[in-house]
Design a protein around this motif. Structure first.
Motif, PDB file in Angstrom:
ATOM      1  N   GLY A 100       1.496   0.489   7.085  1.00 11.50           N
ATOM      2  CA  GLY A 100       1.355   1.848   7.612  1.00 11.50           C
ATOM      3  C   GLY A 100       2.461   2.760   7.137  1.00 11.50           C
ATOM      4  O   GLY A 100       2.204   3.886   6.667  1.00 11.50           O
ATOM      5  N   LEU A 101       3.705   2.303   7.240  1.00 12.43           N
ATOM      6  CA  LEU A 101       4.830   3.111   6.776  1.00 12.43           C
ATOM      7  C   LEU A 101       4.777   3.291   5.263  1.00 12.43           C
ATOM      8  O   LEU A 101       5.007   4.396   4.753  1.00 12.43           O
ATOM      9  CB  LEU A 101       6.150   2.455   7.183  1.00 12.43           C
ATOM     10  N   ALA A 102       4.464   2.225   4.544  1.00 11.21           N
ATOM     11  CA  ALA A 102       4.400   2.319   3.089  1.00 11.21           C
ATOM     12  C   ALA A 102       3.359   3.350   2.651  1.00 11.21           C
ATOM     13  O   ALA A 102       3.607   4.160   1.741  1.00 11.21           O
ATOM     14  CB  ALA A 102       4.088   0.950   2.487  1.00 11.21           C
ATOM     15  N   LYS A 103       2.208   3.343   3.301  1.00 16.33           N
ATOM     16  CA  LYS A 103       1.149   4.304   2.958  1.00 16.33           C
ATOM     17  C   LYS A 103       1.627   5.734   3.212  1.00 16.33           C
ATOM     18  O   LYS A 103       1.402   6.636   2.392  1.00 16.33           O
ATOM     19  CB  LYS A 103      -0.096   4.004   3.773  1.00 16.33           C
ATOM     20  N   ALA A 104       2.296   5.948   4.351  1.00 16.48           N
ATOM     21  CA  ALA A 104       2.782   7.293   4.672  1.00 16.48           C
ATOM     22  C   ALA A 104       3.817   7.769   3.654  1.00 16.48           C
ATOM     23  O   ALA A 104       3.828   8.951   3.273  1.00 16.48           O
ATOM     24  CB  ALA A 104       3.378   7.305   6.078  1.00 16.48           C
ATOM     25  N   LEU A 105       4.679   6.872   3.205  1.00 12.58           N
ATOM     26  CA  LEU A 105       5.701   7.249   2.230  1.00 12.58           C
ATOM     27  C   LEU A 105       5.079   7.553   0.869  1.00 12.58           C
ATOM     28  O   LEU A 105       5.487   8.501   0.192  1.00 12.58           O
ATOM     29  CB  LEU A 105       6.738   6.138   2.109  1.00 12.58           C
ATOM     30  N   LEU A 106       4.101   6.752   0.472  1.00 11.27           N
ATOM     31  CA  LEU A 106       3.417   7.020  -0.796  1.00 11.27           C
ATOM     32  C   LEU A 106       2.754   8.391  -0.778  1.00 11.27           C
ATOM     33  O   LEU A 106       2.749   9.104  -1.785  1.00 11.27           O
ATOM     34  CB  LEU A 106       2.384   5.928  -1.067  1.00 11.27           C
ATOM     35  N   GLU A 107       2.194   8.763   0.369  1.00 12.61           N
ATOM     36  CA  GLU A 107       1.563  10.077   0.490  1.00 12.61           C
ATOM     37  C   GLU A 107       2.580  11.203   0.373  1.00 12.61           C
ATOM     38  O   GLU A 107       2.213  12.335   0.054  1.00 12.61           O
ATOM     39  CB  GLU A 107       0.829  10.166   1.830  1.00 12.61           C
ATOM     40  N   GLN A 108       3.860  10.893   0.617  1.00 11.49           N
ATOM     41  CA  GLN A 108       4.932  11.867   0.453  1.00 11.49           C
ATOM     42  C   GLN A 108       5.535  11.815  -0.954  1.00 11.49           C
ATOM     43  O   GLN A 108       6.611  12.360  -1.188  1.00 11.49           O
ATOM     44  CB  GLN A 108       6.021  11.608   1.487  1.00 11.49           C
ATOM     45  N   GLU A 109       4.837  11.146  -1.870  1.00  9.24           N
ATOM     46  CA  GLU A 109       5.273  10.997  -3.271  1.00  9.24           C
ATOM     47  C   GLU A 109       6.596  10.247  -3.371  1.00  9.24           C
ATOM     48  O   GLU A 109       7.461  10.561  -4.194  1.00  9.24           O
ATOM     49  CB  GLU A 109       5.367  12.371  -3.959  1.00  9.24           C
ATOM     50  N   LEU A 110       6.743   9.238  -2.535  1.00  6.33           N
ATOM     51  CA  LEU A 110       7.928   8.392  -2.528  1.00  6.33           C
ATOM     52  C   LEU A 110       7.524   6.959  -2.865  1.00  6.33           C
ATOM     53  O   LEU A 110       6.588   6.412  -2.255  1.00  6.33           O
ATOM     54  CB  LEU A 110       8.603   8.425  -1.157  1.00  6.33           C
ATOM     55  N   ASP A 111       8.200   6.360  -3.824  1.00  4.69           N
ATOM     56  CA  ASP A 111       7.983   4.947  -4.125  1.00  4.69           C
ATOM     57  C   ASP A 111       8.550   4.092  -2.998  1.00  4.69           C
ATOM     58  O   ASP A 111       9.445   4.520  -2.252  1.00  4.69           O
ATOM     59  CB  ASP A 111       8.655   4.577  -5.446  1.00  4.69           C
ATOM     60  N   VAL A 112       8.054   2.863  -2.884  1.00  4.06           N
ATOM     61  CA  VAL A 112       8.447   1.969  -1.801  1.00  4.06           C
ATOM     62  C   VAL A 112       8.958   0.650  -2.376  1.00  4.06           C
ATOM     63  O   VAL A 112       8.304   0.040  -3.232  1.00  4.06           O
ATOM     64  CB  VAL A 112       7.252   1.693  -0.855  1.00  4.06           C
ATOM     65  N   TYR A 113      10.114   0.229  -1.890  1.00  9.17           N
ATOM     66  CA  TYR A 113      10.716  -1.057  -2.255  1.00  9.17           C
ATOM     67  C   TYR A 113      11.056  -1.786  -0.967  1.00  9.17           C
ATOM     68  O   TYR A 113      11.776  -1.253  -0.117  1.00  9.17           O
ATOM     69  CB  TYR A 113      11.999  -0.853  -3.074  1.00  9.17           C
ATOM     70  N   ILE A 114      10.549  -3.003  -0.809  1.00  6.80           N
ATOM     71  CA  ILE A 114      10.779  -3.741   0.430  1.00  6.80           C
ATOM     72  C   ILE A 114      10.859  -5.236   0.128  1.00  6.80           C
ATOM     73  O   ILE A 114      10.120  -5.741  -0.714  1.00  6.80           O
ATOM     74  CB  ILE A 114       9.672  -3.437   1.478  1.00  6.80           C
ATOM     75  N   TRP A 115      11.772  -5.909   0.794  1.00 10.05           N
ATOM     76  CA  TRP A 115      11.933  -7.351   0.603  1.00 10.05           C
ATOM     77  C   TRP A 115      11.919  -8.049   1.955  1.00 10.05           C
ATOM     78  O   TRP A 115      12.149  -7.427   2.999  1.00 10.05           O
ATOM     79  CB  TRP A 115      13.227  -7.649  -0.153  1.00 10.05           C
ATOM     80  N   ASP A 116      11.628  -9.330   1.943  1.00  9.91           N
ATOM     81  CA  ASP A 116      11.657 -10.146   3.152  1.00  9.91           C
ATOM     82  C   ASP A 116      13.012 -10.838   3.250  1.00  9.91           C
ATOM     83  O   ASP A 116      13.445 -11.518   2.312  1.00  9.91           O
ATOM     84  CB  ASP A 116      10.540 -11.190   3.137  1.00  9.91           C
ATOM     85  N   HIS A 117      13.672 -10.669   4.386  1.00  9.18           N
ATOM     86  CA  HIS A 117      14.984 -11.284   4.574  1.00  9.18           C
ATOM     87  C   HIS A 117      14.892 -12.805   4.491  1.00  9.18           C
ATOM     88  O   HIS A 117      13.841 -13.405   4.760  1.00  9.18           O
ATOM     89  CB  HIS A 117      15.558 -10.899   5.937  1.00  9.18           C
ATOM     90  N   ARG A 118      15.999 -13.432   4.153  1.00  7.45           N
ATOM     91  CA  ARG A 118      16.076 -14.894   4.128  1.00  7.45           C
ATOM     92  C   ARG A 118      15.677 -15.448   5.500  1.00  7.45           C
ATOM     93  O   ARG A 118      15.993 -14.889   6.546  1.00  7.45           O
ATOM     94  CB  ARG A 118      17.484 -15.345   3.770  1.00  7.45           C
ATOM     95  N   GLY A 119      14.904 -16.539   5.464  1.00  8.96           N
ATOM     96  CA  GLY A 119      14.535 -17.191   6.704  1.00  8.96           C
ATOM     97  C   GLY A 119      13.376 -16.575   7.447  1.00  8.96           C
ATOM     98  O   GLY A 119      13.092 -16.972   8.591  1.00  8.96           O
TER      99      GLY A 119
END
Length: 322
Positions: free
Chosen positions: A70-89
């Motif tokens: 949901g957040l990623a979609k909203a940011l893309l609509e604002q012409e912002l690329d998205v980078y996200i990683w999963d924390h260790r564990g």
């Protein structure tokens, strides 16, 4: 055993990915990088032509990037690329204990070091025009520690219910020695142990949840973790809690080092993090503003539609200022 192997080697099928979010994550670049102590950490990027900037998302405890569609979609609509990683564990990244449900970390600073590697190797080489940070809960704590050490990386930041203090069942001065004793006892047997009363992953019914007032959003959250059990995580270990105490102490004592323009969004009915401590950090920080959402629970990004719209509007408005 099968679940552990899936977590270690990431055996997501296209069917599982489609169940998670067919319109979004299938478009993402998904991969992994190597963090502290050789840990395999999974990540996803969503990029577009002529983006006006990029957002790095630091997720909360027990979460994975698949939850953030949901957040990623909203940011893309604002012409912002998205980078996200999963924390260790947690998430799709490698687990640290034989029991994959245990929420554990050896050193809280490992989270920050992993974040630094991710930014240095996966984000900065793309040379985004602007770079922003968004963190939720534990991700807000990790992001705040990063900002204290690297104040010039991000143009602005937004933290949703950041973990600057945790609501505890009793006074910390009484609980901490007990946790420390139990953590030492656990070490004698070679495996971390849960905090008192802690268990493996157990989905709570909506009526008992402390995260959101939106039944549909909460059910979507449960469905995702049922469809992709590799995401499931139980309670934290004694050692995780001790490391978190130390990290939160450092955030509070060095709050003045957070100079990046930062918006902190506070859930008025938060039963997870300590709002009083949060306000003390905001007041001590150099360039931080507080937005109070009086009737909201901890998971601001999956709250009721009215709250969620206000949160997303405040987040995007803040980023557009810088």
């Amino acid at each position: 055993m099968l679940r552990t192997l899936l977590i270690l080697f990431m055996g997501l099928t296209m069917t599982q990915l489609a169940l998670a979010s067919p319109q979004l994550w299938q478009q993402a670049h998904q991969g992994h990088f190597i963090g502290v102590d050789g840990m395999r950490l999974n990540y996803a990027t969503l990029t577009q032509a002529n983006a006006r900037g990029a957002v790095v998302i630091a997720s909360g405890r027990s979460e994975g990037y698949l939850k953030y569609h949901g957040l990623a979609k909203a940011l893309l609509e604002q012409e912002l690329d998205v980078y996200i990683w999963d924390h260790r564990g947690q998430g799709l990244s490698e687990r640290l204990t034989r029991n994959p449900d245990m929420g554990h970390v050896e050193r809280f600073d490992d989270y920050v070091a992993d974040m630094t590697t991710f930014i240095d190797t996966k984000v900065l080489p793309r040379k985004p025009k602007k770079l922003y940070l968004v963190g939720h809960s534990m991700g807000g704590a990790i992001g705040s520690l990063y900002l204290q050490h690297y104040p010039d990386t991000f143009d602005a930041a937004v933290f949703s219910a950041p973990m600057y203090g945790i609501q505890l069942p009793g006074p910390r001065w009484a609980l901490e020695p007990v946790l420390a004793m139990m953590a030492r006892w656990n070490r004698l047997f070679g495996e971390p142990g849960y905090i008192p009363g802690g268990t493996d992953y157990e989905p709570k019914p909506f009526e008992r949840n402390l995260l959101t007032q939106d039944a549909d959003a909460y059910q979507d959250f449960l469905d995702l973790y049922q469809q992709i059990p590799e995401l499931q995580l139980g309670d934290p270990t004694n050692h995780w809690m001790l490391e978190s105490f130390n990290a939160m102490d450092r955030i509070r004592s060095q709050a003045q080092r957070i100079t990046t323009p930062t918006l902190v969004m506070q859930a008025g009915n938060d039963a997870i993090v300590d709002n009083q401590v949060m306000e003390s950090v905001v007041n001590a920080s150099t360039n931080t503003s507080l937005l109070r959402l009086p009737n909201a629970r901890h998971e601001l990004l999956i709250e009721t539609p009215t709250i969620r719209r206000r949160v997303l509007s405040a987040l995007t408005d803040w980023l557009q200022r810088f």
